[in-house]
Design an enzyme around this catalytic site. Structure first.
Site, PDB file in Angstrom:
ATOM      1  N   THR A  93     129.875  62.205  97.769  1.00 34.77           N
ATOM      2  CA  THR A  93     130.816  61.313  97.232  1.00 34.77           C
ATOM      3  C   THR A  93     130.164  60.563  96.104  1.00 34.77           C
ATOM      4  OG1 THR A  93     131.927  61.182  99.238  1.00 34.77           O
ATOM      5  CG2 THR A  93     132.409  59.370  97.662  1.00 34.77           C
ATOM      6  N   ASP A 272     126.755  71.297 108.473  1.00 38.03           N
ATOM      7  CA  ASP A 272     126.781  71.046 110.276  1.00 38.03           C
ATOM      8  C   ASP A 272     128.015  70.684 110.725  1.00 38.03           C
ATOM      9  OD1 ASP A 272     124.400  70.573 108.995  1.00 38.03           O
ATOM     10  OD2 ASP A 272     123.806  68.560 109.924  1.00 38.03           O
ATOM     11  N   HIS A 293     131.836  74.636  89.692  1.00 30.10           N
ATOM     12  CA  HIS A 293     132.530  73.635  88.665  1.00 30.10           C
ATOM     13  C   HIS A 293     131.921  74.073  87.427  1.00 30.10           C
ATOM     14  CE1 HIS A 293     132.528  70.048  86.124  1.00 30.10           C
ATOM     15  NE2 HIS A 293     133.151  69.535  86.943  1.00 30.10           N
ATOM     16  N   THR A 305     131.125  65.706  83.572  1.00 28.61           N
ATOM     17  CA  THR A 305     132.405  65.747  84.479  1.00 28.61           C
ATOM     18  C   THR A 305     133.454  66.153  83.472  1.00 28.61           C
ATOM     19  OG1 THR A 305     133.965  63.931  85.141  1.00 28.61           O
ATOM     20  CG2 THR A 305     132.463  63.223  83.349  1.00 28.61           C
ATOM     21  N   GLU A 306     134.424  66.458  84.064  1.00 23.35           N
ATOM     22  CA  GLU A 306     135.781  66.955  83.535  1.00 23.35           C
ATOM     23  C   GLU A 306     136.394  66.054  82.519  1.00 23.35           C
ATOM     24  OE1 GLU A 306     137.281  69.089  86.606  1.00 23.35           O
ATOM     25  OE2 GLU A 306     139.035  69.449  85.764  1.00 23.35           O
ATOM     26  N   ARG A 309     135.572  66.727  78.825  1.00 24.90           N
ATOM     27  CA  ARG A 309     136.714  67.862  78.332  1.00 24.90           C
ATOM     28  C   ARG A 309     138.010  67.054  78.140  1.00 24.90           C
ATOM     29  NH1 ARG A 309     136.790  72.147  82.278  1.00 24.90           N
ATOM     30  NH2 ARG A 309     135.151  71.104  83.454  1.00 24.90           N
ATOM     31  N   ARG A 330     139.464  74.631  87.382  1.00 25.75           N
ATOM     32  CA  ARG A 330     138.001  74.917  87.265  1.00 25.75           C
ATOM     33  C   ARG A 330     137.740  76.478  87.565  1.00 25.75           C
ATOM     34  NH1 ARG A 330     136.149  69.806  90.725  1.00 25.75           N
ATOM     35  NH2 ARG A 330     136.145  68.108  89.026  1.00 25.75           N
ATOM     36  N   HIS A 432     130.215  74.190  93.702  1.00 29.43           N
ATOM     37  CA  HIS A 432     130.670  72.580  93.755  1.00 29.43           C
ATOM     38  C   HIS A 432     131.267  71.977  95.090  1.00 29.43           C
ATOM     39  CE1 HIS A 432     131.480  68.658  91.789  1.00 29.43           C
ATOM     40  NE2 HIS A 432     132.661  68.997  91.726  1.00 29.43           N
ATOM     41  N   HIS A 433     132.276  72.744  95.331  1.00 26.92           N
ATOM     42  CA  HIS A 433     133.188  72.247  96.409  1.00 26.92           C
ATOM     43  C   HIS A 433     133.501  73.427  97.475  1.00 26.92           C
ATOM     44  CE1 HIS A 433     135.987  68.968  97.935  1.00 26.92           C
ATOM     45  NE2 HIS A 433     136.432  70.086  98.271  1.00 26.92           N
ATOM     46  N   GLU A 462     135.673  66.444 102.961  1.00 25.65           N
ATOM     47  CA  GLU A 462     135.078  68.085 102.849  1.00 25.65           C
ATOM     48  C   GLU A 462     134.848  69.198 103.808  1.00 25.65           C
ATOM     49  OE1 GLU A 462     132.217  68.191  99.492  1.00 25.65           O
ATOM     50  OE2 GLU A 462     132.413  70.378  99.384  1.00 25.65           O
ATOM     51  N   ARG A 472     140.414  73.325  93.861  1.00 16.87           N
ATOM     52  CA  ARG A 472     140.624  71.838  94.104  1.00 16.87           C
ATOM     53  C   ARG A 472     140.700  71.323  92.829  1.00 16.87           C
ATOM     54  NH1 ARG A 472     137.637  67.462  93.374  1.00 16.87           N
ATOM     55  NH2 ARG A 472     135.588  68.622  93.645  1.00 16.87           N
ATOM     56  N   ALA A 477     139.412  65.410  95.124  1.00 20.10           N
ATOM     57  CA  ALA A 477     138.207  65.228  96.288  1.00 20.10           C
ATOM     58  C   ALA A 477     138.414  63.666  96.838  1.00 20.10           C
ATOM     59  CB  ALA A 477     137.104  65.516  95.869  1.00 20.10           C
TER      60      ALA A 477
HETATM   61  P1  ADP Z   1     132.967  63.580 102.201  1.00 19.09           P
HETATM   62  O1  ADP Z   1     133.350  63.563 100.760  1.00 19.09           O
HETATM   63  O2  ADP Z   1     133.970  64.427 102.990  1.00 19.09           O
HETATM   64  O3  ADP Z   1     132.822  62.218 102.536  1.00 19.09           O
HETATM   65  P2  ADP Z   1     130.125  63.568 101.564  1.00 19.09           P
HETATM   66  O4  ADP Z   1     129.110  64.877 101.248  1.00 19.09           O
HETATM   67  O5  ADP Z   1     130.442  62.532 100.826  1.00 19.09           O
HETATM   68  O6  ADP Z   1     131.462  64.196 102.137  1.00 19.09           O
HETATM   69  O7  ADP Z   1     129.469  62.897 103.112  1.00 19.09           O
HETATM   70  C1  ADP Z   1     129.121  63.501 104.074  1.00 19.09           C
HETATM   71  C2  ADP Z   1     128.026  62.884 104.748  1.00 19.09           C
HETATM   72  O8  ADP Z   1     127.691  63.627 106.048  1.00 19.09           O
HETATM   73  C3  ADP Z   1     126.763  63.088 103.864  1.00 19.09           C
HETATM   74  O9  ADP Z   1     126.177  61.756 103.852  1.00 19.09           O
HETATM   75  C4  ADP Z   1     125.937  63.814 105.072  1.00 19.09           C
HETATM   76  O10 ADP Z   1     124.586  63.676 104.702  1.00 19.09           O
HETATM   77  C5  ADP Z   1     126.308  63.542 106.309  1.00 19.09           C
HETATM   78  N1  ADP Z   1     126.112  64.549 107.479  1.00 19.09           N
HETATM   79  C6  ADP Z   1     126.119  65.696 107.185  1.00 19.09           C
HETATM   80  N2  ADP Z   1     125.792  66.518 108.259  1.00 19.09           N
HETATM   81  C7  ADP Z   1     125.552  65.358 109.105  1.00 19.09           C
HETATM   82  C8  ADP Z   1     125.203  65.358 110.668  1.00 19.09           C
HETATM   83  N3  ADP Z   1     124.903  66.358 111.296  1.00 19.09           N
HETATM   84  N4  ADP Z   1     125.035  64.240 111.194  1.00 19.09           N
HETATM   85  C9  ADP Z   1     125.169  62.903 110.616  1.00 19.09           C
HETATM   86  N5  ADP Z   1     125.445  63.099 109.308  1.00 19.09           N
HETATM   87  C10 ADP Z   1     125.961  64.058 108.603  1.00 19.09           C
END
Ligand code: ADP
Length: 610
Positions: A93, A272, A293, A305-306, A309, A330, A432-433, A462, A472, A477
Site C-alpha cells: 500500500t 502467505d 504495470h 505512476t499512471e 501519462r 495496463r 505489479h498486482h 489484495e 485492475r 486497489a
Molecule cells: P493490501 O493492499 O491488501 O493491504 P499490502 O501489501 O499493503 O496489502 O499489506 C499486506 C501486509 O501483510 C504486508 O505488510 C505484509 O508484510 C503483511 N503480511 C503478509 N504475510 C503475512 C503474514 N504471514 N503474517 C503477518 N503479516 C503478513
C-alpha cells in the site's frame, strides 16, 4: 514508528530453542517447507506457558488490515490485535502512487464531473474483461464515495480528482499536494491506530489459521522474529496479507509467461495468505490473473505512476514513434511495450507535466529521468532518432489542440507537451498486482470451495480474488482496500458481538521494546527509500522510512551477515541514526564492518531523500 516484538513465554522459548533454527523473520531466507517444519516441530513439542487471547486477529498491516482495524475499533471492538511480519507497516500500500477511484463524490461535483455508480461498475467490469465478480464490484463502487470521506475523516487527504487509464471520467481522488496516495494513507492509518491504541505486533508472522471441530475460526498460530511460536486464540480473523507479486515461484506457478519478470512489490508480498487458505480448502478466484504495470524503470524497479501519462505524458519506442493509446488499460499498454524493440520504451513529457505532479521529482532525484532543452537534445541523450521524436511531439500537439488523437484514439490529452525542457524515462512492464485470491462474499466473509462460509474468517485487499477480474484499473486497489477493509472490520465486529461480545484486551504493546524517537528533527523528504552498502559478508540492503521529515524506521531487507553480530549492529546503529538523524554515528565494536555496511546503506537511501 514503533518496533515491537512479543517477549515472554520463557518456558516455551527455552524448549523451542532446541528445535527452531531460524529467525522467523524475512531476514533469513528459509524456504516455506523448512520454515513450516520448524514451526510444526516447535508447536508440537512446546506447550505455550500461557496462550494469548484476542477477539479479532488481523493478519497484515497494509492498507486493508489497518483499515479493518480502525473500522472495527471505531465500531467498538476492544480486544483486537494486528500481526505484521515485516518490521514496518504499509506493505504494498505504501507504494501506491495513484489514488482512490470513487464515483458521485462532492469533489467530482465541485468540478462538474458527471459520474455514477453504474459507470464506475461498467468501467471496472470492462477493464477486468468481465471476469470480475459483479456483486463485489457493485459493493466497491457503491461504497467508494464513503471510502473517500472516511479517509479524509481519519486525517488523510483525498480532495483532488484526476484522470486515469480505463476510467470514462475523472474519478481518481488524490492528495491535494499531488503527492503519492500510499504514503499519505499509511501515515494516516498508522496515526489513527496509535491514537486508538491498537496493538500492532511487528515482525510477527502468522503461519496457520486454526478452526474448531465445527469449522469455525478459533485461533492463529504465529512466529515472532526471535522464532518464538505461539497461538492466539480468537473468535474472528481478518486475513489482509496482500498479494504474491514478490513470490516469483508462486507467480510462475500460476502464469508461466511471467518467468524472469521483475516486480514492483515489497518483499513481504509472498502470498502467505494464499498458502493459509489452501490449507483451509477455501475457494479461489482468478489465480492466473496477474497484472504487469506497464511503466516501470527496469534498473531501479521504480514505477512511473499512471498519473504521469494521465497528466499528459506519451510513450515512444526506440525509433521515436508512439505505438499505443497511452491511457489504455495496463494489460494492453504492457503488451504493446513488450512488442516493441527490446521490450522497452520511453515515457516522454514536458515541463508542464513535471509541474503537475510532485511524484516526478522523486524520479528525477532517483536519476531515472533524462532531460533535454529541445526534443532533439532529449532524443540524442536517450539514443532515439531526433527528427522522429520532434515530429512525434509536433504531431501530438496538433492532435491535442484539435482534441482528436487520429493515430491511437487517446481521449484525454491534458497538455500540448511543448513546454521545454523535455524529459524521458526508460520503462518496461513488471509484475505489479495479483488479481486472483481467496473468494469472499459481499460481507468480506471467506468462502470455501463449495461456496459455504468459514465462520469467523474475513478477508480484504489484495489477498482477495474476484474484484478486479482479468485486469485492475489504476486507482481501484486503494478503493478495494478501503471499502473491503472497512467491511471486513465491520462484519468481524458484528460476528464477535453475536458470539458473546468483546472481552477486555489482554495483549498489548506494554511488552514492546521501547520505541526509538528522534531527538532532533531530520530534514528529509517523506517516503520509503532503499539503499545498499557493503557488509562483512556481502551487500546489506535497507529500507528507510521518513515521516514528517525524520527517519522513523530502518528495515534491513537483505543481508548475509553473521547472526548475532548483525542483530547487535542493527539495534545500535539504527537506534542512533533515528535519534540523531545522521549516519555519523558510532558502530558496534566486534561488528564494525556490519555497522559500516548498515550505515553506508542508510546513507545511500537518505541520499534519495534529500
Ligand atoms: P493490501 O493492499 O491488501 O493491504 P499490502 O501489501 O499493503 O496489502 O499489506 C499486506 C501486509 O501483510 C504486508 O505488510 C505484509 O508484510 C503483511 N503480511 C503478509 N504475510 C503475512 C503474514 N504471514 N503474517 C503477518 N503479516 C503478513
Amino acid at each position: 514508528m514503533k518496533k515491537g516484538k512479543l517477549i515472554g513465554f520463557a518456558a516455551m522459548v527455552a524448549a523451542a530453542a532446541a528445535v527452531i533454527a531460524f529467525s522467523g523473520s524475512f531476514h533469513t531466507r528459509l524456504n516455506k517447507s523448512e520454515k513450516e517444519k520448524n514451526v510444526q516441530e516447535a508447536v508440537a513439542e512446546v506447550e505455550p506457558e500461557k496462550e494469548k487471547q484476542a477477539d479479532i486477529v488481523i493478519i497484515g498491516a497494509g492498507g486493508a488490515g489497518m483499515t479493518a482495524a480502525v473500522e472495527a475499533v471505531q465500531k467498538g471492538a476492544t480486544n483486537l490485535v494486528v500481526l505484521e511480519k515485516m518490521p514496518i507497516t504499509g506493505g504494498n500500500t505504501v507504494r501506491a502512487t495513484g489514488g482512490l477511484n470513487a464515483a458521485e463524490t462532492p469533489y467530482q461535483a465541485a468540478e462538474g464531473i458527471e459520474d455514477s455508480i453504474e459507470l464506475f461498475v461498467e468501467d471496472t467490469m470492462k477493464g477486468g474483461k468481465n471476469l470480475n465478480d459483479p456483486e463485489l464490484v457493485q459493493v466497491m463502487a457503491e461504497q467508494s464515495g464513503e471510502a473517500v470521506a472516511w479517509v479524509n475523516e481519519i486525517g488523510g487527504d483525498l480532495s483532488v480528482v484526476g484522470q486515469f487509464g480505463g476510467a470514462s471520467v475523472k474519478r481518481i481522488h488524490r492528495p491535494s499536494d499531488t503527492s503519492a496516495v500510499g504514503p499519505m494513507l499509511v501515515k494516516a492509518l498508522n496515526a489513527k491506530l496509535k491514537e486508538l491504541e491498537v496493538p500492532v505486533f511487528l515482525e510477527t508472522e502468522a503461519v496457520h489459521i486454526l478452526l474448531d471441530e465445527k469449522g469455525a475460526v478459533q485461533g492463529v498460530q504465529a512466529v515472532t522474529k526471535g522464532g518464538e511460536p505461539y497461538t492466539i486464540s480468537c473468535k474472528a480473523v481478518i486475513l489482509a496479507t496482500g498479494g504474491f507479486g514478490a513470490n516469483s515461484e508462486m507467480v510462475v506457478r500460476y502464469k508461466k509467461e511471467l518467468d524472469g519478470f521483475f516486480t514492483t512489490n515489497h518483499l513481504g508480498a509472498t502470498g502467505d495468505g494464499i498458502a493459509m487458505m489452501e490449507e483451509l480448502k477455501a475457494g479461489f478466484a482468478d489465480m492466473d490473473q496477474i497484472q504487469t504495470h506497464p511503466t516501470v524503470n527496469p534498473d531501479t524497479t521504480t514505477m512511473y505512476t499512471e498519473g504521469v501519462r494521465g497528466n499528459g505524458a506519451i510513450l515512444v519506442n526506440q525509433t521515436g514513434h508512439r505505438f499505443v493509446n497511452e491511457l489504455e488499460t495496463r494489460d494492453i499498454v504492457s503488451e504493446a511495450i513488450l512488442n516493441q524493440e527490446g521490450g522497452t520504451c520511453f515515457i516522454v513529457f514536458d515541463q508542464s507535466v513535471r509541474e503537475s505532479l510532485s511524484a516526478i521529482e522523486s524520479y528525477i532525484e532517483k536519476g531515472i529521468i533524462t532531460q533535454g532543452n529541445t526534443p532533439e537534445e532529449l532524443a540524442e541523450a536517450i539514443g532515439v532518432d531526433k527528427d522522429q521524436l520532434k515530429k512525434t511531439l509536433e504531431q501530438y500537439a496538433v492532435f491535442q489542440s484539435e482534441g482528436i488523437d487520429a493515430e491511437f484514439g487517446r481521449e484525454s490529452m491534458e497538455v500540448p507537451m511543448n513546454k521545454p525542457p523535455y524529459y524521458a524515462g526508460l520503462c518496461a512492464p513488471a509484475v505489479h498486482h495479483t488479481m486472483g485470491g481467496v473468494k469472499i462474499d459481499t460481507d468480506s466473509q471467506v468462502l470455501k470451495e463449495d461456496g459455504s462460509k468459514i465462520p469467523g474468517l474475513f478477508a480484504a485487499g489484495e489477498v482477495v480474488g474476484g474484484v478486479h477480474g482479468a485486469n485492475r484499473l489504476g486507482g481501484n486497489a486503494v478503493t478495494d482496500i478501503v471499502v473491503f477493509g472497512r467491511l471486513a472490520g465491520s462484519r468481524a465486529y458484528d460476528y464477535v458481538m453475536e458470539d458473546g461480545g468483546f472481552t477486555e484486551a489482554t495483549m498489548n504493546l506494554a511488552q514492546e521494546e521501547e520505541a526509538v524517537e528522534p531527538e532532533v528533527k531530520g530534514n528529509y523528504k517523506d517516503g520509503t527509500y532503499t539503499g545498499t552498502g557493503k557488509g562483512n559478508n556481502g551487500d546489506i540492503t535497507v529500507e528507510v522510512l521518513v515521516e514528517s521529515g525524520s527517519v522513523t524506521a530502518v528495515n534491513l531487507t537483505d543481508h548475509a551477515e553473521t547472526p548475532g553480530i548483525y542483530e547487535a549492529a542493527e539495534k545500535a546503529v539504527i537506534a542512533s541514526v533515528i535519534k540523531t538523524q545522521t549516519v555519523s554515528v558510532d558502530g558496534v565494536s566486534g561488528a564494525t564492518r556490519t555497522s559500516d555496511g548498515i550505515k553506508e546503506a542508510i546513507a545511500a537511501a537518505l541520499e534519495k531523500a534529500k
